[in-house]
Design an enzyme around this catalytic site. Structure first.
Site, short mmCIF file in Angstrom:
data_model
loop_
_atom_site.label_atom_id
_atom_site.label_comp_id
_atom_site.label_asym_id
_atom_site.label_seq_id
_atom_site.Cartn_x
_atom_site.Cartn_y
_atom_site.Cartn_z
CB CYS A 152 13.05 8.48 8.33
SG CYS A 152 14.09 7.43 7.31
CD GLU A 183 12.94 0.56 9.41
OE1 GLU A 183 13.47 1.53 10.00
OE2 GLU A 183 13.54 -0.47 9.13
N GLY A 227 6.63 5.11 8.30
CA GLY A 227 5.83 6.33 8.30
C GLY A 227 5.92 7.03 9.65
CB SER A 228 3.79 9.65 11.05
OG SER A 228 2.54 9.01 10.96
CD GLU A 241 10.23 12.84 11.55
OE1 GLU A 241 9.04 12.52 11.70
OE2 GLU A 241 11.07 12.10 11.01
CE LYS A 266 -1.92 3.05 1.90
NZ LYS A 266 -1.77 4.46 1.50
#
Ligand code: NAD
Length: 481
Positions: free
Chosen positions: A286, A252, A230-231, A383, A177
């Site tokens: 990231c 991750e 992702g977040s 971040e 996805k």
């Protein structure tokens, strides 16, 4: 940009379909802000079909291949990607907004991942274990089955390479996805995999919204392993969904990665790494180094050099291939600007320049170098995911470690010093999944295990290590007397 597939379709069981919803989502060029097409709005029905296709091929053609045969397909795929590097780079630059040369690096990395994991497919071995007399005990590495892969928009090709490449090498069948903001390279990759001879259903791609297609994938009972990049916020949802089905999950997530510059650092060598690690992909990385920690004796000198480097940075459309492209979306630009609004002008050491002819609708933010905010300030803790770096002075080694480890994240860190002993001490003390000594990122190294601690996530992708994560260990104890 030339597409050889219809981006408004999903790829399931080796074939292209309109999504079950019959609906599409806009495809935006971040460099101009213009809609340049439509993508499929995949949903739970498409995910279900994709999982079924994956299960079918696992029970059939894909499951029957030897590890060496799987590896050869990945090698062929690597070669096909190499033939298409320029086209893939243009697709990624247009879709993500990253400067063309950076997009080309990503396409080359995708080919390299397929080469690496193609070569590794038949190299992961089990063990024989000394046990009681009358037994022979050995271990087998087996695929999980159907693996779910949820990918963000910032480095689609690299992240697909490291997670889907390793999963396929181990014999899993994948449902991917991609992010709704940038899914074109995932679709291109799927079509190249088909051309390489990957059996239908071994890789399925369902673009769509995170809360629809993404959530359906994480909740699906047929999925036996989840890989999420992702977040932090969505990572928590994915982990909670994985808990419902008791499946392993690799997370991750984000970072606030420091580079620690000691008084004896080779500044000339360090400078390009210090700056590039903050502005590459407009800071939407990231492992971006958003904090520069510098010994107080070198603080003024480093600020002067970095400010001069920022003065020369040019920002503009991805295909113009300048230092920095646009951010992915208007929303991301708003987020970054809200962080910048937290500081006043006298903390801004220097800014890059948005070129005059940059399209007004593009999501441009000038790279910004900040000093004079403390290590606990939001700019030093959170971040930002934009081209913003903070310079923070430290007194000594212990103080540097305290600041470096003083966020919730722990993805990447680096140490710059000519004192080998100090570098080794720091490498042990820094809380991060990767530590670099007198470099940063090692040019991405597909061979190097990657992942975080703390809010940066858990599990490892890249390198040989990923093959352990994408397989299940079975112990066989044979009693023969
Ligand atoms: P995001 O979490 O918003 O989206 C990532 C993916 O998750 C997208 O495909 C999205 O559609 C999907 N998603 C969203 N909601 C979902 C849900 N409820 N269920 C399932 N899937 C869902 O992240 P983003 O904004 O696309 O990416 C930026 C973040 O990714 C940053 O925090 C960055 O640090 C992180 N990131 C981490 C790494 C790494 O390797 N550690 C690499 C790249 C990006």
């Amino acid at each position: 940009m030339q597409l050889w597939f219809d981006p408004a379709e999903v790829f399931i069981g080796g074939r292209w379909f309109l999504p079950a919803s019959g609906e599409t989502l806009p495809l935006e060029n971040p460099s101009t802000g213009e809609e340049i097409g439509r993508i499929a709005r995949g949903n739970a029905v498409d995910i279900d079909n994709a999982v079924s296709a994956a299960e079918e091929v696992l029970a059939g053609e894909w499951g029957a291949l030897t590890a060496a045969e799987r590896g050869r397909i990945l090698m062929r795929l690597s070669w096909l990607i190499t033939q298409k590097v320029d086209a893939l780079a243009e697709i990624e630059a247009t879709d993500v907004g990253k400067p063309l040369a950076q997009a080309k690096n990503d396409a080359i990395a995708l080919a390299r991942y397929m080469e690496f994991y193609g070569g590794a497919a038949d190299k992961l071995m089990g063990e024989t274990i000394p046990f009681q007399n009358g037994f022979t005990v050995y271990t087998l590495r087996e695929p999980h089955g159907v693996t779910g892969h949820i990918v963000p928009w910032n480095y689609p090709m690299q992240i697909i390479g490291r997670s889907v490449g390793a999963a396929l090498a181990m014999g899993n069948a994948c449902v991917l996805k991609p992010a709704e903001e940038a899914c074109l390279s995932a679709l291109a990759f799927a079509d190249l995999a088909r051309q390489a001879g990957l059996p239908d259903g071994a890789l399925n791609v369902v673009p769509g919204l995170g809360e629809e297609a993404g959530a359906a994938l994480t909740a699906h009972k047929g999925v036996k392993h989840l890989s999420f990049t992702g977040s932090v916020g969505v990572g928590k949802l994915v982990q909670a969904a994985a808990a419902q089905n008791i499946v392993p999950v690799t997370l991750e997530l984000g970072g606030k990665s420091p580079q620690v510059v000691f008084e004896d650092a080779d500044l000339e060598k360090a400078l390009p790494f210090l700056v590039n690690a903050g502005i590459q992909n407009a800071g939407q990385t990231c492992s971006a180094s958003s904090r520069i920690l510098v010994h107080e004796s070198l603080y003024d000198e480093l600020c002067t050099h970095m400010a001069a480097a920022y003065d020369g940075l040019k920002v503009g459309p991805a295909l113009d291939d300048l230092n920095v492209g646009p951010l992915i979306s208007a929303r991301q630009k708003e987020i970054v600007e809200s962080f910048l609004a937290m500081t006043d002008e006298n903390h801004i050491l220097s800014r890059g320049r948005i070129v005059e002819d940059a399209p007004a609708g593009g999501h441009y933010v000038a790279p910004t170098l900040i000093s004079g905010v403390g290590p606990d300030h939001s700019l030093s803790q959170d971040e930002i995911f934009g081209p913003v770096q903070v310079i923070i002075p430290f007194r000594d080694e212990d103080h540097a470690v305290e600041i470096a480890n003083g966020t919730e994240y722990g993805l990447v860190a680096s140490v710059w010093s000519k004192d080998g002993g100090r570098c080794m001490r720091m490498a042990k003390k820094l809380r991060a999944g990767q530590v670099f000594i007198n470099n940063y990122g090692a040019a991405g190294g597909v061979e190097l295990p990657f992942g975080g601690v703390g809010h940066s996530g858990h599990g490892r992708e890249k390198g040989f290590e990923a093959l352990y994560g994408f397989s299940v260990l079975k112990t066989v104890a044979a009693h023969h007397g």
